[in-house]
Enzyme design. Structure first.
Site, PDB file in Angstrom:
ATOM      1  N   HIS A 192     -92.731  -6.022 -68.135  1.00  0.00           N
ATOM      2  CA  HIS A 192     -93.049  -6.432 -69.313  1.00  0.00           C
ATOM      3  C   HIS A 192     -94.569  -6.769 -69.045  1.00  0.00           C
ATOM      4  O   HIS A 192     -94.734  -7.969 -68.508  1.00  0.00           O
ATOM      5  CB  HIS A 192     -92.407  -7.453 -69.804  1.00  0.00           C
ATOM      6  N   ARG A 194     -97.333  -7.981 -70.698  1.00  0.00           N
ATOM      7  CA  ARG A 194     -97.978  -9.068 -71.074  1.00  0.00           C
ATOM      8  C   ARG A 194     -97.591 -10.230 -70.158  1.00  0.00           C
ATOM      9  O   ARG A 194     -98.183 -11.479 -70.256  1.00  0.00           O
ATOM     10  CB  ARG A 194     -97.522  -9.484 -72.573  1.00  0.00           C
ATOM     11  N   GLU A 195     -96.585 -10.344 -69.388  1.00  0.00           N
ATOM     12  CA  GLU A 195     -96.272 -11.344 -68.616  1.00  0.00           C
ATOM     13  C   GLU A 195     -96.999 -11.516 -67.289  1.00  0.00           C
ATOM     14  O   GLU A 195     -96.489 -11.292 -66.229  1.00  0.00           O
ATOM     15  CB  GLU A 195     -94.659 -11.114 -68.322  1.00  0.00           C
ATOM     16  N   ARG A 246     -96.289  -5.201 -74.830  1.00  0.00           N
ATOM     17  CA  ARG A 246     -95.327  -5.420 -74.039  1.00  0.00           C
ATOM     18  C   ARG A 246     -94.696  -4.077 -73.315  1.00  0.00           C
ATOM     19  O   ARG A 246     -94.227  -4.375 -72.224  1.00  0.00           O
ATOM     20  CB  ARG A 246     -94.204  -6.166 -75.028  1.00  0.00           C
ATOM     21  N   ASN A 263     -87.290  -2.811 -70.024  1.00  0.00           N
ATOM     22  CA  ASN A 263     -86.131  -3.389 -69.663  1.00  0.00           C
ATOM     23  C   ASN A 263     -85.257  -3.140 -70.541  1.00  0.00           C
ATOM     24  O   ASN A 263     -84.146  -4.061 -70.816  1.00  0.00           O
ATOM     25  CB  ASN A 263     -86.368  -5.043 -69.685  1.00  0.00           C
ATOM     26  N   ARG A 264     -85.010  -2.110 -71.475  1.00  0.00           N
ATOM     27  CA  ARG A 264     -83.866  -1.701 -72.398  1.00  0.00           C
ATOM     28  C   ARG A 264     -83.617  -0.175 -72.026  1.00  0.00           C
ATOM     29  O   ARG A 264     -82.926   0.574 -72.615  1.00  0.00           O
ATOM     30  CB  ARG A 264     -84.249  -2.016 -73.797  1.00  0.00           C
ATOM     31  N   HIS A 318     -89.741 -11.831 -64.543  1.00  0.00           N
ATOM     32  CA  HIS A 318     -90.298 -11.827 -65.997  1.00  0.00           C
ATOM     33  C   HIS A 318     -90.759 -13.246 -66.464  1.00  0.00           C
ATOM     34  O   HIS A 318     -90.677 -14.173 -65.578  1.00  0.00           O
ATOM     35  CB  HIS A 318     -89.002 -11.730 -66.885  1.00  0.00           C
ATOM     36  N   SER A 319     -91.067 -13.410 -67.610  1.00  0.00           N
ATOM     37  CA  SER A 319     -91.618 -14.921 -68.016  1.00  0.00           C
ATOM     38  C   SER A 319     -91.420 -14.626 -69.640  1.00  0.00           C
ATOM     39  O   SER A 319     -91.546 -13.579 -70.118  1.00  0.00           O
ATOM     40  CB  SER A 319     -93.055 -15.163 -67.859  1.00  0.00           C
ATOM     41  N   TYR A 371     -79.341 -14.087 -73.731  1.00  0.00           N
ATOM     42  CA  TYR A 371     -78.954 -13.170 -75.058  1.00  0.00           C
ATOM     43  C   TYR A 371     -78.749 -11.630 -74.603  1.00  0.00           C
ATOM     44  O   TYR A 371     -79.076 -11.582 -73.447  1.00  0.00           O
ATOM     45  CB  TYR A 371     -80.039 -12.981 -76.139  1.00  0.00           C
TER      46      TYR A 371
END
Length: 434
Positions: A192, A194-195, A246, A263-264, A318-319, A371
């Site tokens: 991701h 933007r992290e 992202r 990440n999906r 991640h963050s 989640y």
């Protein structure tokens, strides 16, 4: 009460329609805000989750448990509708963490640019590289070259593939000659894009392992495989266009909406919803097929080229939520057969992190600790690559700055991460059978 709930759904749907019709490349976040709410009951939590799903809110800290805060970014045109929705479900006491997202972005980018100009001439080696600021892709590539050159007896740089836009993806391998088999740990960052804190922290972490005698044993005990920058295309976009981009940059079925959530996109419980989205405009779009993304496909092929179970641990970085997550992530109440060992290692990492600066990292199965998320790196490394100790780290913070973490938190975060990884290394070493 029923009519209020219907009105809530209709209002959310109108927001969703506006989002779906209006998603474009966004170079300005003027007037965007980050709100914080604390659902006090399971009922409020579920309704907040529903609002987020229907309205496609960009959560910076997900709504996971009653009594814990959730934060999300709000467009200027959403404010009145969301205010009404939150009041309808009893969450009128929300707080505004960031009153103007663009103002913070502008301030941070100016400071980073000035700092980089001042320190550029001194960044000639791994030791003198400036770890207190964020670096664009070109400088991360330079760092990898410096590591490979300065530590050439123990370090190899491999290109594992290219991104959608043709940028190289590199892995660094740190190995010492030994007559005995040693554990192997794989670590990646920036799926991701933007992290930013993910790559910045791991660069600092490996610098310490390479140059600080206190941590030299980490290089001696274990072989390390490290990808500092996976989603290079997206990372470039965050420096030159949309700071909060992202996803990847691939073209999809929608001409208006670009990219897939890497990440999906993994071929493990892919496309199960909730937890991913078939909507190309969604920030959690799972892609047209499993492993459709060049970044995911190349990394998966690279890991599998070594054979099942070759690695003793895999960490994807991640963050921002301060969490340590392990399988399963795709479905609530789905417990792996290695649950006890995963929890034991995660607790050791959390305890080690807390001892550094007192920061709490909550740990647990991803589906219930944060989640459900299908098609994740962690479920793939566990389920497909057969790496038992598979974990996802969510680094600082817990919502105050979210994905815009100030540079002065890079080194403290890196120090915490280093101790957490050292705890994992010790655990793996103690349980290593060769």
């Amino acid at each position: 009460m029923k009519s209020n709930w219907i009105n809530l759904l209709l209002t959310c749907m109108s927001i969703a329609v506006g989002i779906a019709n209006g998603i474009r490349r966004i170079d300005s976040y003027a007037g965007y805000q980050v709100w914080r709410v604390v659902p006090s009951s399971i009922d409020q939590l579920k309704k907040l989750v529903n609002i987020g799903q229907v309205a496609q809110l960009d959560f910076w800290r997900e709504p996971t448990t009653a009594g814990s805060p959730a934060t999300f970014m709000v467009r200027p045109d959403q404010r009145n509708l969301l205010d009404t929705n939150l009041r309808d479900i009893g969450l009128e006491d929300y707080e505004i963490d960031l009153s103007d997202v663009q103002a913070l972005i502008t301030e941070q980018m100016a400071a980073i640019t000035n700092h980089r100009k001042a320190s550029r001439s001194t960044q000639r080696s791994v030791s003198t590289f400036d770890y207190s600021i964020y670096h664009p892709p070109s400088e991360v590539y330079e760092w990898m070259d410096m590591v490979a050159q300065e530590f050439n007896e123990t370090t190899a740089k491999h290109q594992i593939g290219v991104t959608y836009e043709g940028r190289p993806i590199y892995a660094l391998i740190f190995e010492r000659e030994s007559t005995q088999a040693r554990p192997r740990i794989f670590l990646d960052a920036l799926i991701h894009c933007r992290e930013w804190i993910t790559t910045a922290s791991v660069l600092f972490m490996f610098k310490e392992m390479l140059t600080n005698p206190k941590y030299s044993h980490m290089m001696e005990d274990v072989d390390w495989y490290f990808i500092p920058m996976l989603n290079v295309d997206g990372y470039e976009e965050t420096w030159t266009g949309d700071r909060l981009w992202r996803k990847t940059k691939s073209n999809g079925p929608s001409a208006e909406c670009v990219g897939t959530d890497g990440n999906r996109n993994w071929d493990a419980f892919w496309s199960i919803v909730p937890g991913s989205s078939p909507d190309p405009c969604s920030s959690i779009y799972h892609g047209p097929t499993a492993a459709s993304e060049s970044e995911v496909r190349n990394l998966a092929n690279y890991v599998q080229s070594f054979g099942d179970g070759y690695f003793d641990a895999y960490i994807t970085t991640h963050s921002a939520s301060q969490l340590i997550l392990y399988p399963y992530i795709y479905k609530e109440n789905e417990i792996s057969e290695d649950d006890e060992a995963l929890e034991e290692a995660a607790k050791l990492m959390s305890d080690a992190i807390r001892a550094v600066h007192g920061k709490e990292y909550v740990y647990g199965r991803g589906s219930t600790t944060i989640y459900p998320a299908s098609g994740s790196t962690t479920d793939w490394t566990y389920e497909v690559a057969k790496i038992v100790q598979s974990h996802a780290y969510e680094l600082r913070d817990t919502g105050e700055y979210g994905h815009l973490l100030p540079p002065d938190q890079i080194i403290p975060n890196g120090q915490e991460y280093l101790e957490g990884i050292r705890a994992l290394k010790d655990y793996v070493l103690q349980n290593f059978s060769g």
